[in-house]
Write a protein that holds these residues in place. Structure first.
Motif, mmCIF file in Angstrom:
data_model
loop_
_atom_site.group_PDB
_atom_site.id
_atom_site.type_symbol
_atom_site.label_atom_id
_atom_site.label_comp_id
_atom_site.label_asym_id
_atom_site.label_seq_id
_atom_site.Cartn_x
_atom_site.Cartn_y
_atom_site.Cartn_z
ATOM 1 N N THR A 45 0.839 -1.198 0.000
ATOM 2 C CA THR A 45 0.000 0.000 0.000
ATOM 3 C C THR A 45 0.871 1.244 0.000
ATOM 4 O OG1 THR A 45 -1.770 -1.164 1.144
ATOM 5 C CG2 THR A 45 -1.803 1.238 1.249
ATOM 6 N N ARG A 46 1.920 1.222 0.821
ATOM 7 C CA ARG A 46 2.849 2.356 0.851
ATOM 8 C C ARG A 46 3.561 2.521 -0.485
ATOM 9 N NH1 ARG A 46 7.580 1.411 4.267
ATOM 10 N NH2 ARG A 46 8.786 1.503 2.382
ATOM 11 N N LEU A 47 3.992 1.416 -1.084
ATOM 12 C CA LEU A 47 4.649 1.494 -2.385
ATOM 13 C C LEU A 47 3.708 2.018 -3.463
ATOM 14 C CD1 LEU A 47 6.817 -1.749 -2.516
ATOM 15 C CD2 LEU A 47 7.572 0.602 -2.156
ATOM 16 N N ARG A 48 2.434 1.613 -3.406
ATOM 17 C CA ARG A 48 1.463 2.122 -4.377
ATOM 18 C C ARG A 48 1.308 3.627 -4.236
ATOM 19 N NH1 ARG A 48 -4.316 0.833 -3.154
ATOM 20 N NH2 ARG A 48 -3.898 2.648 -1.928
ATOM 21 N N SER A 49 1.288 4.116 -3.017
ATOM 22 C CA SER A 49 1.178 5.562 -2.791
ATOM 23 C C SER A 49 2.399 6.296 -3.327
ATOM 24 C CB SER A 49 1.013 5.849 -1.305
ATOM 25 O OG SER A 49 -0.165 5.272 -0.824
ATOM 26 N N HIS A 50 3.569 5.701 -3.166
ATOM 27 C CA HIS A 50 4.777 6.305 -3.737
ATOM 28 C C HIS A 50 4.703 6.310 -5.263
ATOM 29 C CE1 HIS A 50 7.105 6.950 -0.126
ATOM 30 N NE2 HIS A 50 6.868 5.709 0.273
ATOM 31 N N ASN A 51 4.244 5.202 -5.838
ATOM 32 C CA ASN A 51 4.147 5.105 -7.292
ATOM 33 C C ASN A 51 3.131 6.084 -7.856
ATOM 34 O OD1 ASN A 51 6.050 3.102 -7.306
ATOM 35 N ND2 ASN A 51 4.590 1.431 -7.506
ATOM 36 N N ASP A 52 2.053 6.325 -7.129
ATOM 37 C CA ASP A 52 1.041 7.283 -7.577
ATOM 38 C C ASP A 52 1.520 8.719 -7.470
ATOM 39 O OD1 ASP A 52 -0.684 5.235 -8.118
ATOM 40 O OD2 ASP A 52 -1.852 5.455 -6.284
ATOM 41 N N GLY A 53 2.589 8.946 -6.732
ATOM 42 C CA GLY A 53 3.107 10.295 -6.578
ATOM 43 C C GLY A 53 2.478 11.058 -5.431
ATOM 44 N N ILE A 54 1.692 10.384 -4.609
ATOM 45 C CA ILE A 54 1.037 11.061 -3.497
ATOM 46 C C ILE A 54 2.002 11.248 -2.341
ATOM 47 C CG2 ILE A 54 -0.792 10.867 -1.782
ATOM 48 C CD1 ILE A 54 -2.389 9.378 -3.903
ATOM 49 N N TYR A 55 2.742 10.217 -2.013
ATOM 50 C CA TYR A 55 3.669 10.279 -0.892
ATOM 51 C C TYR A 55 5.105 10.285 -1.385
ATOM 52 C CZ TYR A 55 -0.262 9.295 2.110
ATOM 53 O OH TYR A 55 -1.456 9.366 2.761
ATOM 54 N N THR A 56 5.883 11.150 -0.803
ATOM 55 C CA THR A 56 7.318 11.161 -1.070
ATOM 56 C C THR A 56 7.989 11.064 0.287
ATOM 57 O OG1 THR A 56 7.317 13.557 -1.000
ATOM 58 C CG2 THR A 56 7.150 12.541 -3.162
ATOM 59 N N GLY A 57 8.435 9.888 0.628
ATOM 60 C CA GLY A 57 8.999 9.677 1.953
ATOM 61 C C GLY A 57 7.910 9.754 2.997
ATOM 62 N N LYS A 58 8.078 10.671 3.967
ATOM 63 C CA LYS A 58 7.082 10.807 5.036
ATOM 64 C C LYS A 58 6.042 11.877 4.729
ATOM 65 C CE LYS A 58 10.232 9.277 8.611
ATOM 66 N NZ LYS A 58 10.855 9.565 9.876
ATOM 67 N N TRP A 59 6.192 12.617 3.630
ATOM 68 C CA TRP A 59 5.310 13.736 3.322
ATOM 69 C C TRP A 59 4.316 13.358 2.236
ATOM 70 C CZ3 TRP A 59 5.918 17.065 6.994
ATOM 71 C CH2 TRP A 59 7.147 17.165 7.629
ATOM 72 N N ALA A 60 3.156 13.987 2.305
ATOM 73 C CA ALA A 60 2.114 13.729 1.316
ATOM 74 C C ALA A 60 1.856 14.996 0.509
ATOM 75 C CB ALA A 60 0.824 13.299 2.005
ATOM 76 N N ASP A 61 1.467 14.811 -0.739
ATOM 77 C CA ASP A 61 1.040 15.914 -1.589
ATOM 78 C C ASP A 61 -0.426 16.188 -1.276
ATOM 79 O OD1 ASP A 61 0.398 17.709 -3.553
ATOM 80 O OD2 ASP A 61 1.166 16.506 -5.213
ATOM 81 N N LYS A 62 -0.662 17.181 -0.440
ATOM 82 C CA LYS A 62 -2.015 17.433 0.064
ATOM 83 C C LYS A 62 -2.986 17.813 -1.055
ATOM 84 C CE LYS A 62 -0.858 18.000 4.688
ATOM 85 N NZ LYS A 62 -1.218 16.977 5.561
ATOM 86 N N ALA A 63 -2.522 18.558 -2.061
ATOM 87 C CA ALA A 63 -3.399 18.940 -3.172
ATOM 88 C C ALA A 63 -3.852 17.699 -3.943
ATOM 89 C CB ALA A 63 -2.682 19.912 -4.097
ATOM 90 N N GLN A 64 -2.951 16.774 -4.167
ATOM 91 C CA GLN A 64 -3.308 15.558 -4.889
ATOM 92 C C GLN A 64 -4.238 14.673 -4.050
ATOM 93 O OE1 GLN A 64 0.028 13.514 -6.547
ATOM 94 N NE2 GLN A 64 -1.246 12.165 -7.782
#
Length: 172
Positions: A45-64
């Protein structure tokens, strides 16, 4: 015909950040991981979030994340109102162009109401009638049932419909 110069499509990932699945993950006995995630499900699940570009490390792209949440709301509303796939695609695009912060009000114009009004404007273009000024008998039953179930007042629905229709008509 297969092009020898290009890679084989079945072996390449369709994301920018390729996640590789290991066959032993399905039969791993303890089901815990050494990288800090409790289970393989959390890991992927974490890897999918990284692949989607939502999470980069511990931070999330709040707009996305917000866009994903808003699109999920619109998809749920579109499904409830039985929009056609074409209407859903047009409505989703137009819903994405609206600034929901500008449309919100202390009186209660919220994201689900804006999604319903976008669906009403889009469905109206194809002859499916809903307008808050018309009587419930002459309006589309799915729209009136959903609005009454959600408990929005008539004045609020009128206000939201006018704001959404004006912004969508100006953008065309």
């Amino acid at each position: 015909m297969f092009d020898e110069e290009s890679s084989e499509p079945l072996t390449n990932s369709d994301t920018n950040n390729a996640t590789k699945f290991h066959p032993d993950d399905a039969t791993y006995e303890s089901r815990t991981r050494l990288d800090g995630t409790a289970t393989f499900e959390q890991h992927y699940t974490r890897l999918r979030s990284h692949n989607d570009g939502i999470y980069t490390g511990k931070w999330a792209d709040k707009a996305q994340l917000r866009d994903q949440d808003n699109n999920a709301v619109f998809d749920a509303i579109a499904g409830q109102l039985e929009l056609s796939p074409f209407q859903k695609a047009i409505g989703r695009t137009e819903f994405g162009t609206l600034n929901l912060r500008d449309l919100s009000s202390p009186a209660g114009i919220d994201t689900p109401l804006v999604a319903i009004m976008v669906a009403a404007v889009v469905a109206r273009r194809d002859g499916r009638g809903y307008h808050p000024a018309r009587s419930p008998a002459s309006n589309d039953d799915l729209f009136t049932a959903l609005l009454s179930e959600l408990g929005y007042t008539n004045g609020l629905v009128h206000s939201a419909f006018g704001k959404v229709q004006y912004r969508l008509d100006c953008s065309q």
